[in-house]
Design an enzyme around this catalytic site. Structure first.
Site, short mmCIF file in Angstrom:
data_model
loop_
_atom_site.label_atom_id
_atom_site.label_comp_id
_atom_site.label_asym_id
_atom_site.label_seq_id
_atom_site.Cartn_x
_atom_site.Cartn_y
_atom_site.Cartn_z
N HIS A 113 0.68 -1.19 0.08
CA HIS A 113 0.02 0.05 -0.06
C HIS A 113 0.74 1.38 -0.01
CE1 HIS A 113 -3.51 -2.56 2.18
NE2 HIS A 113 -3.29 -2.90 0.92
N HIS A 142 -11.87 -12.35 5.73
CA HIS A 142 -11.12 -12.05 4.45
C HIS A 142 -11.27 -13.07 3.64
CE1 HIS A 142 -7.37 -10.93 2.26
NE2 HIS A 142 -7.26 -9.78 3.03
#
Length: 442
Positions: free
Chosen positions: A130, A195
Site C-alpha cells: 500500500h 478476509h
C-alpha cells in the site's frame, strides 16, 4: 407492498419522514448520502452484529488491558521483554479500522516496565505494498504523544530493504523488512475480521504481507489462483503458507482486537501468534459472518465510509459481499467516495491501458499480478450483476472498470424499480458484513 424492516443493528434502520417515506442514510467518506426507498418496494437491512451501546475509549482500553493480563499460550509481554534493550512493533496502515493508539499505550507501558526505553523501540507501519503515509498521517496513526517519543517508519517492500530468510514449501520467498528481522523482540498488532483471500485478517498478516517484499507478497497472494479460502476460516493453504513463513522470523507477541466500524473494541486477544489469533478469528466470525438466508432483487451497499471507502482496492470487498446477497442478474448499487481513486498504480494501469477485458482476465488467471489481481475480483461480481457506482471517480474510470456511473442513487433506484416492485436489501457496513455461517468458538 408493505415496507419491512429487519436488522441486526439498530443504527442501520433508516429514519422515516413524516410523509411515511423511507430514507436510508449511508456513510460516504466522512459524510453521508441519503436516498428514498420507492414505496412499492420491500426493504431489509443486512449488517454485522454488535452490542448496544457501543464500547467507548475506556471500555476499549479495559478490554485491551485484560487481554494483556491473560495472554493465550504465552508468557506476559513484560516477561518476554525482560533482558532485551530493543523491540519492534508492527502496526496496521490507515486503510484499516485498527485503533492503533489504544493498543500502543499499554504495550509501551509493558515494555517500559521491562526496561526497554523509548529509544530502543521502532514502530513500523505494515503497509505491504500500500502507499506510504505522510508525516501527518503517521502522527495521526500512532497518536501525537507516541510520535514525539518513538521512531515510526513506513515499511518498504523494495528487495534492498528486506532480508531473505527462507522459502516455504509452496515456494514463497520469505523476504522481510530488515529492521524487523534484526529486532530481538517482535510484537504484532492489528484487528481481526474475515478476509476473502486468506480467510481472516490479523495475526501473521502483520508480517506477510505487512512487512514483506513485493515478490514475497505476490507469490503468497498468487496461491489464490490454485486455492480458495473459506471466509472467516484461517485453515486454508494460503494462510498456512503465511504461518510457515512466520517460522523463519517469528512474532514473539501478538495483540489483536475485534472492532466495529467506529473503531470501538468489541473483543481483544493477546499472546501466542497462532493460538491467540485462532481465538480471535472465532470471535470475529461470530460477529461479522451473516448467513445468506435469501437473495434480493437489488442490493444497495456502502463499505461503511472512511477509511473503508477511500480506495476501490479496499471497497471492492464490500461489493463482493453484497453480491452474495443479490439474486443472479440482480443489480448492485454501491456508494463509496473513493477519494484516493483505485488505490493501486498497477490496478489503474491495467484498467486504463488494456482494452480487451477478456484478454486481461485471461492473463491474470494464468499469471498473478499483484494489484492488477483486483480486476478479477471486480469481474467476479460483474459476471453476475450490473454494478452502479456512486463515487468521486472520474466518469471515464467508472466506465472503464465496467460500472455504470450513478450520479444520484435515488434516480437509479427509481429507474430500476419502474417495471415491478423489488425486494431490496441495504448493507450499510458492507466491508464488515460477510456471507457465511459463523464458526463455533473453541
Amino acid at each position: 407492498m408493505e415496507i419491512i424492516f429487519k436488522s441486526l443493528h439498530s443504527d442501520a434502520i433508516p429514519p422515516i419522514s413524516k410523509e411515511g417515506k423511507v430514507i436510508p442514510s449511508l456513510r460516504y467518506g466522512t459524510r453521508t448520502v441519503s436516498f428514498e426507498i420507492p414505496p412499492a418496494c420491500s426493504y431489509e437491512s443486512i449488517t454485522y452484529m454488535q452490542e448496544q451501546p457501543c464500547a467507548g475509549r475506556d471500555r476499549s482500553l479495559h478490554l485491551i488491558r485484560e487481554a494483556l493480563k491473560a495472554p493465550i499460550d504465552s508468557p506476559g509481554l513484560r516477561e518476554l521483554a525482560a533482558g532485551h534493550s530493543r523491540a519492534v512493533i508492527l502496526v496496521s496502515d490507515g486503510t484499516r479500522l485498527c485503533p492503533t493508539p489504544l493498543l500502543l499505550e499499554p504495550l509501551l507501558e509493558e515494555l517500559r516496565s521491562a526496561g526497554i526505553q523509548d529509544d530502543g523501540i521502532d514502530i513500523i507501519v505494515a503497509l505491504g505494498v500500500h502507499r506510504k503515509h505522510t508525516e501527518e498521517e503517521l502522527r495521526e496513526l500512532v497518536g501525537e504523544a507516541v510520535y514525539q517519543r518513538i521512531r515510526v517508519y513506513n515499511h518498504s517492500a523494495l528487495p534492498e530493504d528486506c532480508v531473505h530468510v527462507g522459502t516455504t514449501s509452496h515456494g514463497t520467498p520469505v523476504e522481510i523488512n530488515r529492521r524487523v528481522v534484526e529486532a530481538p523482540l517482535r510484537i504484532a498488532t492489528g484487528n481481526i475480521e474475515p478476509h476473502a483471500l486468506v480467510g481472516v485478517s490479523g495475526g501473521v498478516k502483520a508480517l506477510i504481507p505487512g512487512v514483506a517484499s513485493q515478490s514475497c507478497i505476490e507469490h503468497n497472494h498468487g496461491l489464490s489462483l490454485q486455492y480458495r479460502a473459506a471466509i472467516g476460516d484461517p485453515d486454508n493453504p494460503i494462510h498456512r503458507d503465511l504461518e510457515e513463513a512466520h517460522a523463519f522470523v517469528p512474532i514473539h507477541f501478538l495483540l489483536n482486537v475485534i472492532v466495529d466500524m467506529d473503531r470501538h473494541v468489541l473483543d481483544a486477544v493477546a499472546g501466542n501468534v497462532h493460538s491467540a489469533h485462532r481465538t480471535g478469528a472465532a470471535l470475529a466470525s461470530a460477529r461479522f459472518l451473516h448467513p445468506v438466508r435469501k437473495r434480493y432483487d437489488l442490493v444497495i451497499v456502502s463499505p461503511g465510509g472512511d477509511p473503508k471507502d477511500r480506495q476501490l482496492y479496499q471497497a471492492v470487498k464490500a461489493l463482493r459481499n453484497a453480491a452474495a446477497f443479490t439474486k443472479p442478474g440482480g443489480p448492485i448499487l454501491m456508494a463509496a467516495e473513493l477519494s484516493e481513486g483505485l488505490g493501486n498504480g498497477m490496478f489503474q494501469y491495467w484498467v486504463e491501458t488494456i482494452s480487451d477485458r477478456p484478454r486481461m482476465t485471461a492473463k491474470l488467471k494464468q499469471h498473478f499480478v499483484l494489484g492488477a489481481h483486483k480486476i478479477l475480483h471486480v469481474d467476479e461480481v460483474l459476471n453476475s450483476h450490473p454494478v452502479y457506482l456512486h463515487s468521486s471517480l472520474p466518469r471515464h474510470m467508472t466506465e472503464l472498470l465496467g460500472f455504470h456511473p450513478a450520479d444520484h442513487l435515488e434516480t437509479v433506484l427509481k429507474d430500476l424499480s419502474k417495471t415491478s416492485p423489488l425486494e431490496l436489501a441495504v448493507m450499510p457496513f458492507g466491508s464488515l458484513t460477510f456471507p457465511g455461517q459463523p464458526r463455533p468458538q473453541a
